[in-house]
Design an enzyme around this catalytic site. Structure first.
Site, short mmCIF file in Angstrom:
data_model
loop_
_atom_site.label_atom_id
_atom_site.label_comp_id
_atom_site.label_asym_id
_atom_site.label_seq_id
_atom_site.Cartn_x
_atom_site.Cartn_y
_atom_site.Cartn_z
N ARG A 130 48.10 40.40 46.73
CA ARG A 130 48.64 39.22 47.39
C ARG A 130 50.11 38.97 47.05
O ARG A 130 50.76 38.17 47.73
CB ARG A 130 47.81 37.99 47.04
N GLN A 153 35.03 37.07 38.64
CA GLN A 153 34.44 38.11 39.49
C GLN A 153 33.69 39.13 38.65
O GLN A 153 32.59 39.56 39.02
CB GLN A 153 35.53 38.80 40.30
N GLN A 176 40.43 42.77 34.57
CA GLN A 176 40.07 41.56 33.84
C GLN A 176 40.74 40.32 34.41
O GLN A 176 40.29 39.20 34.17
CB GLN A 176 40.42 41.73 32.36
N VAL A 236 46.93 44.46 34.29
CA VAL A 236 48.23 45.14 34.32
C VAL A 236 49.25 44.16 34.89
O VAL A 236 49.01 43.51 35.92
CB VAL A 236 48.17 46.42 35.16
N HIS A 284 45.40 49.24 40.01
CA HIS A 284 44.37 50.16 40.50
C HIS A 284 44.54 51.55 39.89
O HIS A 284 43.55 52.23 39.58
CB HIS A 284 44.44 50.27 42.03
#
Length: 279
Positions: free
Chosen positions: A184, A150, A145, A173, A34
């Site tokens: 998760r 998604q 990616q 990453v 993020h």
């Protein structure tokens, strides 16, 4: 950095925000992946907006939703350290207003792979992202990616609904051992965490065969399965070699393709992917 809770607060803040605006949609429990999205957004836009919203409509099981990791104070500290301008962290009823009864479906690209394994998941993703795109009206939105399907679903949704926000996919990453960063991962036991890099190893095994000239999709799938079989804790759900545009499973790789897989380690389900360019 300003933290906003309601649509009205967001609308007021955006009215005075310099453009272009970059958006980083998240479900919180922020990690270095993020951070990279935020840095890319900051480098390409004058205003950076991060959303933190655990979306109940994209979870197939209520227990998965309730156990999804949350730590808003930590997330806000990370966003502030990355120079984010606005954080939109609304309650559920501010996204889904009372009486909400609409769903967005992205069609064929949402049906295989994760769509087949998690029915309704991508309808929930497309619906919430459509709402966030409309509320923020960003010039660009940034996604990882790793979640390749998604990204394709969101691009299809934005194109079909004439939403002008540009959807940008940023490189995955990874930890030093190759495991893709994911919220998760926190659920993995130490033994499962030690085993989890087998996802990346399986993708690289297939990529190596492709680099060496192999074009049989089933041979590439076999390379992934063989690598996964070396790890007793890995329970594969699927391995895929699919068309890079439609995600239809391939017999032969003659153009852009996507290697992807989903693997369970106990109750924790991880996914990863590797794109193959056109010859």
């Amino acid at each position: 950095m300003v933290v906003l809770r309601t649509r009205a607060e967001l609308r007021e803040a955006l009215a005075a925000a310099p453009r272009p605006i970059g958006l980083v949609p998240t479900m919180g429990w922020l990690h270095d992946g993020h951070r990279e999205l935020m840095r890319r957004a900051r480098s390409e836009n004058r205003t950076t907006v991060v959303t933190i919203f655990v979306n109940p409509r994209q979870f197939n099981e209520a227990t998965d939703y309730t156990k999804y990791p949350r730590d808003e104070p930590r997330d806000l500290a990370i966003a502030e350290s990355e120079g984010v301008d606005l954080v939109f962290a609304p309650p559920v009823d501010e996204i889904y207003l009372p009486g909400f009864d609409t769903s967005v479906s992205a069609g064929a690209v949402a049906e295989p792979l994760e769509g087949a394994a998690r029915p309704g998941h991508f309808d929930g993703v497309a619906t919430v992202v459509a709402i966030l795109f409309d509320l923020v009206r960003a010039d660009r939105a940034y996604f990882g990616q790793k979640d390749a399907q998604q990204v394709m679903v969101i691009r299809q949704m934005a194109r079909d609904l004439a939403i002008p926000t540009e959807v940008i996919a940023c490189p995955t990453v990874r930890e030093p051992d190759g495991l893709a960063l994911s919220s998760r991962n926190v659920h993995l036991t130490p033994e499962q965490r030690a085993a989890a890099p087998v996802l990346r190893q399986a993708l690289l095994a297939a990529r190596a065969r492709w680099d060496a000239g192999e074009r049989s999709a089933e041979v590439l799938r076999g390379a992934m399965r063989a690598e996964l079989a070396t790890e007793p804790l890995a329970e594969p759900e699927y391995v895929s070699v699919a068309d890079g545009r439609t995600l239809a499973e391939l017999d032969r790789v003659d153009g852009p393709a996507l290697l992807s897989l989903a693997v369970r380690f106990g109750s924790t389900r991880l996914i990863d992917s590797e794109p193959l360019p056109a010859d």
